[in-house]
Design a protein around this motif. Structure first.
Motif, PDB file in Angstrom:
ATOM      1  N   ARG A 274      14.027  12.936 -23.945  1.00  0.00           N
ATOM      2  CA  ARG A 274      14.735  11.684 -24.231  1.00  0.00           C
ATOM      3  C   ARG A 274      15.123  11.675 -25.705  1.00  0.00           C
ATOM      4  NH1 ARG A 274      10.449   9.786 -21.151  1.00  0.00           N
ATOM      5  NH2 ARG A 274      11.076   9.274 -19.023  1.00  0.00           N
TER       6      ARG A 274
ATOM      7  N   VAL B 128      18.452   4.775 -16.559  1.00  0.00           N
ATOM      8  CA  VAL B 128      17.602   3.655 -16.968  1.00  0.00           C
ATOM      9  C   VAL B 128      18.433   2.382 -16.811  1.00  0.00           C
ATOM     10  CG1 VAL B 128      16.263   2.670 -18.880  1.00  0.00           C
ATOM     11  CG2 VAL B 128      16.561   5.166 -18.724  1.00  0.00           C
TER      12      VAL B 128
ATOM     13  N   THR C 235      14.172   4.673 -14.174  1.00  0.00           N
ATOM     14  CA  THR C 235      13.394   3.879 -15.116  1.00  0.00           C
ATOM     15  C   THR C 235      14.006   2.492 -15.277  1.00  0.00           C
ATOM     16  OG1 THR C 235      12.973   5.945 -16.320  1.00  0.00           O
ATOM     17  CG2 THR C 235      12.477   3.912 -17.496  1.00  0.00           C
TER      18      THR C 235
ATOM     19  N   MET D 262      14.164  -0.676 -18.084  1.00  0.00           N
ATOM     20  CA  MET D 262      13.859  -1.029 -19.474  1.00  0.00           C
ATOM     21  C   MET D 262      13.628  -2.542 -19.534  1.00  0.00           C
ATOM     22  SD  MET D 262      16.089  -0.375 -22.909  1.00  0.00           S
ATOM     23  CE  MET D 262      15.677   1.370 -22.942  1.00  0.00           C
TER      24      MET D 262
ATOM     25  N   LYS E 103       9.657   4.383 -13.396  1.00  0.00           N
ATOM     26  CA  LYS E 103       8.993   4.296 -14.700  1.00  0.00           C
ATOM     27  C   LYS E 103       9.485   3.090 -15.488  1.00  0.00           C
ATOM     28  CE  LYS E 103       6.885   8.097 -13.745  1.00  0.00           C
ATOM     29  NZ  LYS E 103       5.519   7.988 -13.249  1.00  0.00           N
TER      30      LYS E 103
ATOM     31  N   ILE F 185      10.303   1.567 -19.583  1.00  0.00           N
ATOM     32  CA  ILE F 185      10.392   1.699 -21.040  1.00  0.00           C
ATOM     33  C   ILE F 185      10.322   0.291 -21.612  1.00  0.00           C
ATOM     34  CG2 ILE F 185      11.936   2.247 -22.973  1.00  0.00           C
ATOM     35  CD1 ILE F 185      12.798   4.725 -21.459  1.00  0.00           C
TER      36      ILE F 185
ATOM     37  N   VAL G 283       4.660   3.095 -17.970  1.00  0.00           N
ATOM     38  CA  VAL G 283       5.354   3.091 -19.259  1.00  0.00           C
ATOM     39  C   VAL G 283       5.415   4.515 -19.814  1.00  0.00           C
ATOM     40  CG1 VAL G 283       5.364   2.196 -21.625  1.00  0.00           C
ATOM     41  CG2 VAL G 283       4.657   0.713 -19.740  1.00  0.00           C
TER      42      VAL G 283
ATOM     43  N   GLY H 197       7.758   5.226 -22.370  1.00  0.00           N
ATOM     44  CA  GLY H 197       8.337   5.213 -23.697  1.00  0.00           C
ATOM     45  C   GLY H 197       8.537   3.804 -24.218  1.00  0.00           C
TER      46      GLY H 197
ATOM     47  N   LEU I 274      11.267   1.650 -26.821  1.00  0.00           N
ATOM     48  CA  LEU I 274      12.487   1.649 -27.621  1.00  0.00           C
ATOM     49  C   LEU I 274      12.378   0.516 -28.624  1.00  0.00           C
ATOM     50  CD1 LEU I 274      16.053   2.370 -26.407  1.00  0.00           C
ATOM     51  CD2 LEU I 274      15.700   0.554 -28.047  1.00  0.00           C
TER      52      LEU I 274
ATOM     53  N   CYS J  38       2.979   5.299 -29.925  1.00  0.00           N
ATOM     54  CA  CYS J  38       3.515   6.162 -28.858  1.00  0.00           C
ATOM     55  C   CYS J  38       2.876   7.539 -28.904  1.00  0.00           C
ATOM     56  CB  CYS J  38       5.036   6.281 -28.983  1.00  0.00           C
ATOM     57  SG  CYS J  38       5.893   4.772 -28.529  1.00  0.00           S
TER      58      CYS J  38
ATOM     59  N   ASP K 217       7.141   8.556 -25.191  1.00  0.00           N
ATOM     60  CA  ASP K 217       8.269   8.738 -26.102  1.00  0.00           C
ATOM     61  C   ASP K 217       8.509   7.495 -26.951  1.00  0.00           C
ATOM     62  OD1 ASP K 217       8.920  11.356 -25.356  1.00  0.00           O
ATOM     63  OD2 ASP K 217      10.043  10.655 -23.619  1.00  0.00           O
ATOM     64  N   SER K 218       8.959   7.739 -28.159  1.00  0.00           N
ATOM     65  CA  SER K 218       9.311   6.629 -29.056  1.00  0.00           C
ATOM     66  C   SER K 218      10.785   6.782 -29.416  1.00  0.00           C
ATOM     67  CB  SER K 218       8.435   6.661 -30.305  1.00  0.00           C
ATOM     68  OG  SER K 218       8.444   7.945 -30.899  1.00  0.00           O
TER      69      SER K 218
END
Lengths: 76, 297
Positions: free
Chosen positions: B5, B65, B90, B92, B123, B125, B147, B149, B151, B183, B189-190
């Protein structure tokens, strides 16, 4: 309205049938297909006695179906 | 192998042309946006359009996503209910907090059972964009195993903080550190906030480099022209790869000789250096820069 999209207007009619008026920039090439996609969606939603005005700017099938569904749901 | 990502491209959810093109723009992930990019009067049409797009369009290897509306609005729960049924990769969650992540997790549990999807396969985010969310980011990530990641949304965060958002980004230094560290600790992931001047390529490269140097693993984008620059920053350089391979070679040699530690160019090689070398090689394999065999040590 941007290209790849279609504007759908729906209103009830007294005939009990599905009436469709289609304008499209690709009516020569895809007019029949666009009409069929619209009619299929109307049938899927079990709606009768409806007049549909559609102004198409090259929408794909998934967009046509989505816009018809939105218009009918808003009208219900 | 875990998906990369490096770049996540926001696409407005009510624009059919953009939804159709999203898969070929080169981003690792696309974010089909039902929130800020959609006016209140079009929330219903965007939701239906995105649902149909996911059902119809082959997004191939690109992660799909969908950014739903906040759960405390009239739209958020319905977005989750409708979109999850067509199985995006995913969701968000904006203005994420622990309670909302847990709530979405429960909703997804039920939908996955009803639809026959693998439990836990959709998933999440978390979009961290409030002061409270930022302070609580570690717990937000832990609120669900879904989770993958976080954002960082700097525009809303700085608005919440009542401070000015600048191109230099000094005001989000703490936020970037906090998100990157949480993260990394929890192995998700960040993703950095977007760089909003889409014509300033040099500024984007600097901003992305800054984010990478603080430990963030990817960056969101709001225009396709930003993707290549973001990828170039997040790709390991040739020198970094070469060094990583030498580190792993030296370690292997030491092992054969029965040594616990070894050195390279006069510097001791210890666990953190080996770990970093492994990460670099792993990323190069995932990017296709080297084959798995080249990277196998």
């Amino acid at each position: 309205m941007e290209s790849n999209d279609i504007l759908i207007m729906v209103m009830p009619n007294e005939s009990g049938k599905v009436e469709l008026e289609l304008e499209s920039i690709v009516i020569q090439q895809f007019g029949d297909v666009i009409e069929q996609v619209i009619l299929d969606k109307v049938k899927e939603m079990n709606v009768e006695g409806i007049t549909i005005k559609a102004q198409d700017k090259g929408a794909l099938d998934y967009t046509i179906g989505a816009r018809v569904e939105t218009a009918i749901k808003r009208a219900m | 192998m875990q998906k990369l990502r490096r770049s996540m491209l926001f696409m407005p959810g009510n624009n059919p042309g953009m939804l159709q093109d999203a898969a070929i723009l080169g981003a690792d992930s696309i974010i089909l946006d039902l929130e800020d990019a959609v006016s209140l009067s079009e929330k219903d049409s965007a939701r239906i359009l995105v649902r149909e797009a996911i059902k119809t369009i082959d997004y191939s290897q690109v992660e799909v996503v969908v950014r739903v509306n906040p759960l405390d609005t009239d739209y958020g729960a319905l977005d989750v209910e409708v979109i999850a049924r067509v199985k995006p990769d995913t969701l968000m969650i904006p203005k994420a907090n622990e309670q909302e992540i847990k709530l979405v997790d429960q909703m997804l549990n039920q939908i996955e059972i009803e639809e026959g999807y693998v439990p836990g396969s959709i998933k999440l985010i978390a979009l961290i964009e409030t002061a409270l969310g930022l302070e609580n980011v570690y717990n937000v990530i832990q609120a669900s195993k879904r989770v993958v990641g976080v954002l960082l949304g700097a525009e809303d965060l700085t608005s919440d903080l009542g401070i000015e958002r600048t191109k230099e980004g000094q005001e989000i230094f703490y936020a970037r550190n906090k998100v990157a560290n949480a993260c990394r600790a929890l192995k998700v992931d960040s993703i950095d906030t977007p760089f909003t001047d889409t014509f300033d390529c040099e500024g984007l490269a600097k901003d992305t480099t800054k984010a990478k140097s603080l430990g963030l693993t990817g960056k969101s984008a709001i225009n396709p022209r930003q993707i290549e620059i973001i990828h170039s920053v997040f790709a390991p350089t040739e020198a970094e790869l070469k060094h990583a391979l030498r580190v792993l070679d030296a370690m292997e040699e030491a092992k054969k000789e029965g040594k616990g530690v070894c050195s390279l160019d006069g510097k001791m090689i210890d666990a953190p250096i080996i770990n970093r070398a492994n990460c670099t090689v792993d990323q190069c394999i995932r990017l296709g820069l080297i084959s798995g065999e080249d990277g196998a040590r």
